[in-house]
Design a protein around this motif. Sequence first.
Motif: not given
Length: 134
Positions: A75-81, A63, A60
Amino acid sequence: MSIDNVISIIISILSSSVITLILSTFIFQPMQDKKKYVFEEKKRVYESIIVFAQIVLFPAEAKFSLGVARYNIQELSDDENRNNAINDLKMAIPKLKLISKDDGLVKELNKFIHQKSEEQFNILVNRLRKDLYK
């Protein structure tokens, strides 16, 4: 002092200067350039490892960090990152094996990949710092 002695001294000084120049040009300078290149390459790889580790630990916060702006993670979710950062860390392992003589460094990176803890991150950073300035 005879002229022969003066000429001998001048020749001696000039020959030592030429030898020093040859040694510097063909031996010492290339060694320094190689060390500088290795240092810069290690620094670049280690910085990327630290950035990806920070994305794993603090997705978080990452970003909004300028250090990760080039990775376009907003642009991506935390899990994707997190998953992308873990994959990038795994991709750094062969680079580590190439540029570092410290075999334990890869083990520390693998431990971080599996544990994903701040404590292991700090251990990894300390190991990277020691290896960088050897």
